[in-house]
Write an enzyme that holds these catalytic residues in place. Structure first.
Site, PDB file in Angstrom:
ATOM      1  N   ASP A   1       0.860  -1.190   0.000  1.00 58.64           N
ATOM      2  CA  ASP A   1       0.000   0.000   0.000  1.00 58.64           C
ATOM      3  C   ASP A   1       0.894   1.236   0.000  1.00 58.64           C
ATOM      4  O   ASP A   1       2.087   1.139  -0.290  1.00 58.64           O
ATOM      5  CB  ASP A   1      -0.958  -0.024   1.194  1.00 58.64           C
ATOM      6  CG  ASP A   1      -2.300   0.636   0.875  1.00 58.64           C
ATOM      7  OD1 ASP A   1      -2.286   1.746   0.318  1.00 58.64           O
ATOM      8  OD2 ASP A   1      -3.354   0.052   1.188  1.00 58.64           O
ATOM      9  N   ASP A   2       0.333   2.406   0.330  1.00 60.71           N
ATOM     10  CA  ASP A   2       1.087   3.650   0.257  1.00 60.71           C
ATOM     11  C   ASP A   2       2.398   3.554   1.040  1.00 60.71           C
ATOM     12  O   ASP A   2       2.433   3.020   2.151  1.00 60.71           O
ATOM     13  CB  ASP A   2       0.266   4.811   0.819  1.00 60.71           C
ATOM     14  CG  ASP A   2      -1.014   5.057   0.033  1.00 60.71           C
ATOM     15  OD1 ASP A   2      -1.121   4.587  -1.119  1.00 60.71           O
ATOM     16  OD2 ASP A   2      -1.905   5.741   0.571  1.00 60.71           O
TER      17      ASP A   2
END
Length: 442
Positions: free
Chosen positions: A247-248
């Protein structure tokens, strides 16, 4: 035998930008001093064979630090070996030092994993209603805590949690790997973080946090394994690190819809420098939970590879809050679905009690000196109807990739700003000759 060695001493030479624009050295706010006491986990029965459960050893060692305080605090040394343990709490005035070859490994037995209350700025667990599992290493209301070493590893063994999430069998939100709540003067450096069940490093309601020289690793398909998420926190410096997760890589947050609005604690003075990595999601992100506000963020000298989105600023109707004074510069990206996205329609809601008329304010976003190759779409900037994004300033940006009728280089709506030397040339909303606040660019 009593351990004898000198505590690591240094100054954390990173910086944050004050609300007045002054660059301030983080060494002035988070000095790393000498620990007068040294103890080893082996003195408390710690066994690094990868099989013995060391929960009692860690909890007793930290209890000793807490209840027999020394002037300057105490260092807890973890020698080479694999130390299996359940979650444990950290305490103030301590250094957790992982030697080269030391691994602190989370047990995969969730039946003994403590549950804690949801964060008030979220109103519930981030994934599911109700409480949430405590982070593997947890600090609440602590100060002067250091996690460092010789690139030892903190391993969350997250695959069992990821599989439960995929199967829909979890009843509560998964645990972070490391979380500090209502804490200050935190340093995390020279450690490898691996396979977090959920977000990796989460400082929330905290201040004066330095994270540098860390490596954060998780498979690309691991769900929601954000790298570093400063959340309603101030004076946070992240630098000289490599992050490759599902993810980020770095996401700045400040609470979720009506709960974040009510809590009202912004994230401010966040510096991200010399970070590189890879992810199917965003490299540098703000949001989407920004209901307490985000301001004064500087990200520079970022290198991104095989990304979903290079730079992503994201919010939604119902969020309220503000995003302002964001600067991202000197970014290189290679292979990305989208180079830049500033969007007002991202992220769900905690419940049906949010106010759809709580519109976010997005103003003063400067993105400059960006070079990208193999970028499928240069950018998408989509503001919120009745709350357009303003002062969006783009300078010296070159994003090369595949364009055509199905992949127009830019899409824009409900936005105003200025562009200079941007290739491919952006949408007309950013082509005005009236620079406005963008004239401050230098």
């Amino acid at each position: 035998m009593r351990l004898r060695f000198f505590t690591l001493v240094c100054l954390c030479c990173c910086w944050f930008v004050s609300s007045e624009g002054e660059t301030v050295s983080c060494s002035k706010i988070v000095p790393l001093g000498f620990r007068s006491g040294n103890i080893s986990i082996t003195e408390f029965g710690g066994v690094g064979d990868g099989r013995t459960l060391n929960t009692k050893a860690f909890r007793e060692a930290i209890y000793r630090i807490q209840h027999l305080p020394r002037v300057g605090g105490t260092l807890l040394y973890v020698p080479p070996g694999v130390y299996l343990t359940e979650p444990f709490n950290l305490t103030s005035h301590m250094t957790l030092f992982l030697a080269a070859g030391a691994v602190i490994m989370a047990t995969q037995d969730s039946s003994n994993w403590p549950l804690i209350a949801p964060l008030p700025s979220y109103g519930r667990g981030r994934e599911l209603p109700g409480g949430r599992y405590m982070s593997f290493m947890h600090g609440n209301g602590v100060q002067d805590v250091v996690i460092t070493g010789e690139n030892g590893t903190i391993d969350g063994q997250g695959d069992v949690w990821w599989n439960k999430w995929r199967q829909g069998s979890l009843q509560f939100t998964r645990p972070n790997l490391v979380e500090f709540v209502n804490s200050k003067d935190i340093i995390i450096s020279n450690v490898i973080f691996k396979n977090s069940p959920f977000w990796n490093i989460h400082p929330v309601y905290s201040s004066n946090v330095v994270i540098r020289f860390v490596t954060i690793l998780a498979p690309r398909d691991s769900p929601n394994t954000d790298g570093i998420d400063p959340d309603s926190s101030s004076n946070v410096c992240i630098e000289d690190s490599y992050i490759s997760t599902g993810d980020d890589l770095v996401a700045v947050k400040s609470g979720w819809d009506e709960y974040g609005i009510a809590y009202g604690l912004p994230s401010s003075n966040i510096t991200i420098r010399r970070v590189s990595g890879s992810s199917p999601f965003a490299g540098i992100a703000v949001g989407s939970e920004t209901s307490g506000g985000v301001e004064n963020v500087l990200a520079e000298h970022i290198n991104l590879y095989k990304m979903g989105i290079g730079i992503h600023i994201k919010t939604n109707s119902g969020r309220g809050g503000f995003i302002k004074n964001i600067t991202v510069s000197h970014v290189y990206m290679e292979e990305a679905r989208k180079g830049i996205r500033i969007s007002g329609d991202v992220g769900g809601h905690p419940d049906d009690k949010f106010d759809p008329n709580a519109l976010p304010l997005v103003k003063g976003v400067t993105i400059k000196n960006v070079w990208g190759v193999k970028v499928l779409q240069a950018g998408l900037i989509q503001g919120v109807k009745n709350s357009p994004f303003t002062d969006i300033c783009l300078y010296d940006i070159n994003l090369r990739g595949v364009t055509g009728p199905r992949n127009p280089p830019w899409k824009c709506s409900d936005v105003s700003g200025f562009a200079h030397q941007v290739s491919p040339w952006p949408c007309s909303e950013l082509s005005s000759n009236q620079q406005g606040s963008c004239a401050n660019y230098s």
